[in-house]
Every structure is written in structure tokens, then in C-alpha cells.
Scaffold this active site. Sequence first.
Site, PDB file in Angstrom:
ATOM      1  N   ALA A 332       0.866  -1.136  -0.023  1.00 44.78           N
ATOM      2  CA  ALA A 332      -0.039  -0.080   0.028  1.00 44.78           C
ATOM      3  C   ALA A 332       0.929   1.089   0.009  1.00 44.78           C
ATOM      4  O   ALA A 332       0.301   2.127   0.357  1.00 44.78           O
ATOM      5  CB  ALA A 332      -0.969  -0.018   1.191  1.00 44.78           C
ATOM      6  N   SER A 333       2.110   0.988  -0.263  1.00 39.22           N
ATOM      7  CA  SER A 333       3.027   2.351  -0.167  1.00 39.22           C
ATOM      8  C   SER A 333       2.955   3.304  -1.454  1.00 39.22           C
ATOM      9  O   SER A 333       3.532   4.010  -1.598  1.00 39.22           O
ATOM     10  CB  SER A 333       4.311   2.050   0.070  1.00 39.22           C
ATOM     11  OG  SER A 333       4.989   0.915  -0.692  1.00 39.22           O
ATOM     12  N   ARG A 334       2.347   2.679  -2.479  1.00 38.28           N
ATOM     13  CA  ARG A 334       2.228   3.311  -3.962  1.00 38.28           C
ATOM     14  C   ARG A 334       1.102   2.603  -4.824  1.00 38.28           C
ATOM     15  O   ARG A 334       0.493   1.955  -4.351  1.00 38.28           O
ATOM     16  CB  ARG A 334       3.512   3.093  -4.616  1.00 38.28           C
ATOM     17  CG  ARG A 334       4.075   1.454  -4.879  1.00 38.28           C
ATOM     18  CD  ARG A 334       5.063   1.530  -5.748  1.00 38.28           C
ATOM     19  NE  ARG A 334       5.532   0.117  -5.999  1.00 38.28           N
ATOM     20  CZ  ARG A 334       6.565  -0.158  -6.787  1.00 38.28           C
ATOM     21  NH1 ARG A 334       7.284   0.389  -7.307  1.00 38.28           N
ATOM     22  NH2 ARG A 334       6.646  -1.670  -7.028  1.00 38.28           N
ATOM     23  N   ASP A 382       7.412  -8.293   4.675  1.00 40.81           N
ATOM     24  CA  ASP A 382       7.490  -9.019   3.442  1.00 40.81           C
ATOM     25  C   ASP A 382       6.652 -10.007   3.404  1.00 40.81           C
ATOM     26  O   ASP A 382       6.744 -11.072   4.198  1.00 40.81           O
ATOM     27  CB  ASP A 382       9.015  -9.471   3.290  1.00 40.81           C
ATOM     28  CG  ASP A 382       9.306 -10.224   2.021  1.00 40.81           C
ATOM     29  OD1 ASP A 382       8.280 -10.475   1.135  1.00 40.81           O
ATOM     30  OD2 ASP A 382      10.337 -10.597   1.676  1.00 40.81           O
ATOM     31  N   VAL A 383       5.568 -10.111   2.469  1.00 41.48           N
ATOM     32  CA  VAL A 383       4.618 -11.044   2.546  1.00 41.48           C
ATOM     33  C   VAL A 383       4.857 -12.168   2.018  1.00 41.48           C
ATOM     34  O   VAL A 383       4.304 -13.415   2.507  1.00 41.48           O
ATOM     35  CB  VAL A 383       3.310 -10.636   1.510  1.00 41.48           C
ATOM     36  CG1 VAL A 383       2.593  -8.970   2.295  1.00 41.48           C
ATOM     37  CG2 VAL A 383       3.677 -10.389   0.187  1.00 41.48           C
ATOM     38  N   ASN A 409      -2.830  -6.913  -2.356  1.00 39.05           N
ATOM     39  CA  ASN A 409      -2.465  -6.097  -3.488  1.00 39.05           C
ATOM     40  C   ASN A 409      -0.973  -6.092  -4.057  1.00 39.05           C
ATOM     41  O   ASN A 409      -0.479  -5.834  -5.015  1.00 39.05           O
ATOM     42  CB  ASN A 409      -2.728  -4.579  -3.256  1.00 39.05           C
ATOM     43  CG  ASN A 409      -2.534  -3.495  -4.285  1.00 39.05           C
ATOM     44  OD1 ASN A 409      -2.606  -3.788  -5.594  1.00 39.05           O
ATOM     45  ND2 ASN A 409      -1.400  -3.052  -4.112  1.00 39.05           N
ATOM     46  N   SER A 462      -5.247  -9.688 -12.987  1.00 39.60           N
ATOM     47  CA  SER A 462      -4.843  -8.565 -13.934  1.00 39.60           C
ATOM     48  C   SER A 462      -5.703  -9.092 -15.193  1.00 39.60           C
ATOM     49  O   SER A 462      -5.741 -10.465 -15.334  1.00 39.60           O
ATOM     50  CB  SER A 462      -3.469  -8.651 -14.304  1.00 39.60           C
ATOM     51  OG  SER A 462      -3.128  -8.200 -15.499  1.00 39.60           O
ATOM     52  N   TYR A 475       4.648 -13.283 -14.518  1.00 42.85           N
ATOM     53  CA  TYR A 475       3.386 -12.482 -14.165  1.00 42.85           C
ATOM     54  C   TYR A 475       2.304 -13.195 -14.322  1.00 42.85           C
ATOM     55  O   TYR A 475       1.407 -13.379 -13.490  1.00 42.85           O
ATOM     56  CB  TYR A 475       3.543 -11.065 -14.793  1.00 42.85           C
ATOM     57  CG  TYR A 475       2.414 -10.139 -14.167  1.00 42.85           C
ATOM     58  CD1 TYR A 475       2.811  -9.487 -13.051  1.00 42.85           C
ATOM     59  CD2 TYR A 475       1.256  -9.865 -14.861  1.00 42.85           C
ATOM     60  CE1 TYR A 475       1.877  -8.579 -12.464  1.00 42.85           C
ATOM     61  CE2 TYR A 475       0.271  -8.978 -14.298  1.00 42.85           C
ATOM     62  CZ  TYR A 475       0.631  -8.209 -13.272  1.00 42.85           C
ATOM     63  OH  TYR A 475      -0.361  -7.324 -12.709  1.00 42.85           O
ATOM     64  N   VAL A 476       1.949 -13.713 -15.631  1.00 40.07           N
ATOM     65  CA  VAL A 476       0.662 -14.193 -15.913  1.00 40.07           C
ATOM     66  C   VAL A 476       0.474 -15.737 -14.747  1.00 40.07           C
ATOM     67  O   VAL A 476      -0.574 -15.969 -14.532  1.00 40.07           O
ATOM     68  CB  VAL A 476       0.545 -14.571 -17.213  1.00 40.07           C
ATOM     69  CG1 VAL A 476      -0.681 -15.446 -17.541  1.00 40.07           C
ATOM     70  CG2 VAL A 476       0.380 -13.263 -18.174  1.00 40.07           C
TER      71      VAL A 476
END
Length: 569
Positions: A332-334, A382-383, A409, A462, A475-476
Site C-alpha cells: 500500500a505504499s504506492r 515482506d509478505v 495487492n 490482472s 507475471y501471468v
Amino acid sequence: MTVDDRMHIEAGFASSVQFRVSEQMVAHFAALTGDRSALHVNESFARRSSYRQPVVHGMLPVAFLCLVEGLRLDGMVAIPVSISGRFTNPVHPGDQLELHVARRRTSGSIGDSEFEYWIEQITSGAIVTKGAIGLRYRPARAGQGASDAPQYRDSCLLRTLPTVLNLRPQDVSGGRSDGFEFEVTGEAMESFLALLEEGAGRRGSTMNVIGRGDFQYANLLAVNLISTLVGTRLPGDSATFLEFAVEFAAEVEVDTAFRLEGAVRHFSRATNVMKADVSVRAVRNPANDVTMGGKLAALLNPAPRSMPSIREIKALAMESGLRGKVALVTGASRGIGETTAKLLALHGARVVVNYHRGGEDASRIVKEIEAEGGSAIAVQADVTSLEQVRNMVGRVKETYGAIHVLVNNAVRNYKPIPFLSLGWDEVQKDLDVIAKGTFHCCKEVVPLMLAAGGGKIINISSVAVENPPSDQAKYVTAKSALVGLTRSLAADFASKNIQVNLVVPSFVETDLISHVQEGFRKRIAQDNPMGRHATPIEVAQAIVFLASSHASFTTGQKIMVTGGGVPFL
């Protein structure tokens, strides 16, 4: 009855009459019989029933039995001695119907015959009613014969109009008796015949049939009042009349007071069907033998559902339900996470701003929220590390006592790598942040949600999952794993009041795509039906919706924030 008469009835006898039921006829029948059941005469009530429109009284089409000319014999009076019927489909005002009659049998005794009948909706061919009528014939008295055309006299068979009830299952399950007094007058019979004449259209032989004195109408009118008993008293407005069967031990005399009584003998809670015995007795001597006896069945329909009042909506559905709730937003920092944290705070949520390396930005976000009167804390974790996630959740519990909303997120990057240059370690890193990180957060947060009686989990996917761009296999793959995890958690915890959903944005103008060349970003925007990319606020609004009480019955779903771009539904 002569030999020729008996041959007429026995030798393959069949006859019919066509008629149309109008709204005016329904109103006249309601006035004549006192059956003012809302299902028949109140369009607003009927519109909220399962029929969606007013329904014609079941007995009204049956009344046209007396117009079947083939049931009449010259010089004889046809007296109904038994009538039964089952209502199989509704009739609505404006329907064109045909009533068919065929011989069932003729008894050994002189003058007794039984016929079956069925009423057909002419346009659809559907059978709406079927049953039987038994007739006894006796010689007509001297002077009976043709009469003037009947006129509607606005008379009522009931001596006193009963209050219309709306009984519920608990009212009839223990047994109940009810009824009313009635009297068949000459004016009532004339109104009845005028009503039938209207339905039959005043054509040809119809006038001849109506004008002859060769049918005993009083018995038929008494049977019609069973509809009134069902529609007004036993059980009333909530009823659908299903079937009836009655027999007459004597004729209903004109200008004589009688009482029609119904007594519930069985009610099925499984089917909501009520069965009752019915009887007609003379008021002057009710201890004498029953003039008419039989049975009926009716369905108790559920009461029309009332929609919430505007005050109820204002109290329950205007607010998002987020005020005072605790929302943990990872990454949530950006970007999307930052915007979501701020929007949740503006809705009254107490926000946990999770960050990995962006401590300075996280502190800035907390200060912004607090400056607007909100409550927030920044927590580093770090999640990909279960221990760090566990410590983060512990701190939130210590500070706020609960977690009601979890927004997963956190993402690593969107850096393209051609597949032939891609190593598994890169794939694993994306999996660790996106899939493993979500798994860790859910594992630690779900117990708190269960303790709180429910919660909301929103995972950020996404459009690339279903419309993969080139060189984004890592990523996918990771985002695809997130889809599967979301579906599984939604199924596992739906019964526990935990809703788990996905928000699926297309390109969003954040730091995540800052490495993408501006010319390429513009071309992608031009290809979008809306001609632009999504904004972080638009994505955050979808997230807040799923986090709010407005989505309390939505789980295992995805909200596409794509501006109309593929994939479609």
C-alpha cells in the site's frame, strides 16, 4: 324422460359453448357472489402474486355449464345434483374459453345422468378446469318457458358481506370453521343470467338458451359461493382455489335463507394445501338434513413480499458499512494500494498500510489519512515471509483488535522477460509475492475474520491472465495462481460470511508500468473502447465496493475494470 331423450344423452353425446371473460364480468361476479378476494379484484395485489395479474374466479367459467344447450331437454328441468371441478391453470380477464361437455354415464334410475366437462383456453389449447356434473331431469311446471332478456340488477347472493380474511398456516392448521348466509332471489338469478349472456356474446341460440326455464339455477349459484368461501373466509386473500366436489340432497329453494359452512379437516405444512368439508343448510331449521355437502381444497399462497421502506434502505443500504472496520492493504505504499488505503479511510475504515521497502511513503500516507480525521498505521512486512506476516497481523490485532477487510495487492514487478530467457527463479519470485504472499496473509487473517463473524478478502488480479501480453509468462503464471486461490477460498468460507473476490484491472497508470515506453502505452490506450487507461481511483472504487456491505452476497466473482476491453462476459 322419454326413450328418445335417453338416446340423445347416451349416443356419443358431446356439446360445447364458447365465451369470453371480461374485466366487467369479473367485477359483476364479485358483486353477485361477494367474492372480493384481492387476487381477483385488486390489480396491485394480483401483480405482486405469482400470477402477476388478476385471476378470474375459478367458479365463473364453471357457471357456463348451464349454457350448454345439449344438457337441456324440451319440457324438462335440468337440476344439478352433483358438481366437481379441478382448476389446473389460471384464467385471466380477456381469455377466450370453450367449455366442452361429454356423457360420462346414465344411471339406472329415471332422469339421472352424469357428464364430464373440461374448459379450454382457445388460444393456447390449455385445459384450465375439468370436472363432472350430475343432472336429474323432471318435468317442467306449467307456465315455465321463455322470458324477457335478463338484466343485471346489481344484487348480491349474500345476506351480509363478510370481512375478507387472509389466514396464514397457523390459523388453519388446528382446524377452523367459517361461513356465511345467502339467499337466491329472482333478481340474483337474473343478474347471473345477464352476466353469462355478456360472456357468450348474445349470439343466436344463446338468447334462446338463457330465456328458457329449463335449468335449475339455484343449485348452481350455491356451488358458485364456494369460491366466495375460499376467497374471503377460508382462507381468504392468500388462497388459490384448487378443487371441489359437492352433492345435493335437495334443491336450494329460491327466496330462502341458507348457510354455507366450511370446516378445515386437514392442512399440510409441506404443501400449504388446506382441505375442508363444506355444507349448505337452511337457516330456518339447521338441524335438518344437509341440502348440499362436499369438500374443497385450496392452496395458501405466501403473502406478497414487501420491499424495504425508504427508511430501511437509508438505515441499511446507504452506508458502505466500512465505518470503524479494520482494513489491511498489502503493497500500500504506492499505486493502487496507496489509493485504496486512502479511499477506505475516507469511508471510515481504520487502515493498515503494509509496505516492504517503502517506509517513507507509507508514513506519508498515514499522515495524509490522519490529517483528514482518519485512523491508520504503517506496518512493514515482506509478505513472502510467514513469520513477518504473522508479526504484522499480531501488531494489527494489538492495535485495533480485529481485521475485517484484507486487500491482497502486493506485487513484485511487471518487467517483461522473453520466455527463452526466463529462469524458474524469476517465476518463483513472482509466485512468492503474488500467490504465496496472498496465501500467508489469508492464513493469518481468516481466523480473525471467523472470530468477528465474517469479513472481506479482495485479491488484485490482472486482465493479463485471460489476455496475456508477450514476454509476461512469470507475471501471468503468478496471477493465474491467484485466481485459483480466490475461487477455493470463496467456496471454503462462503458459509462463514467471508466473501472472497477479485478485481481485474487492465493497464493502470501507476509506477508498475513506468518502464513501458510511452508510445506503447498510448497505443494500448487507443485500442481500448474508452480510449484511455484506468485510473487508480477507478480500481480503488471497485475494491471498496467489494469490501463494503453493498457486496454482502457477492463471492467468488471478479469485477473487470477494463473500460470495455476484452475479455467480455
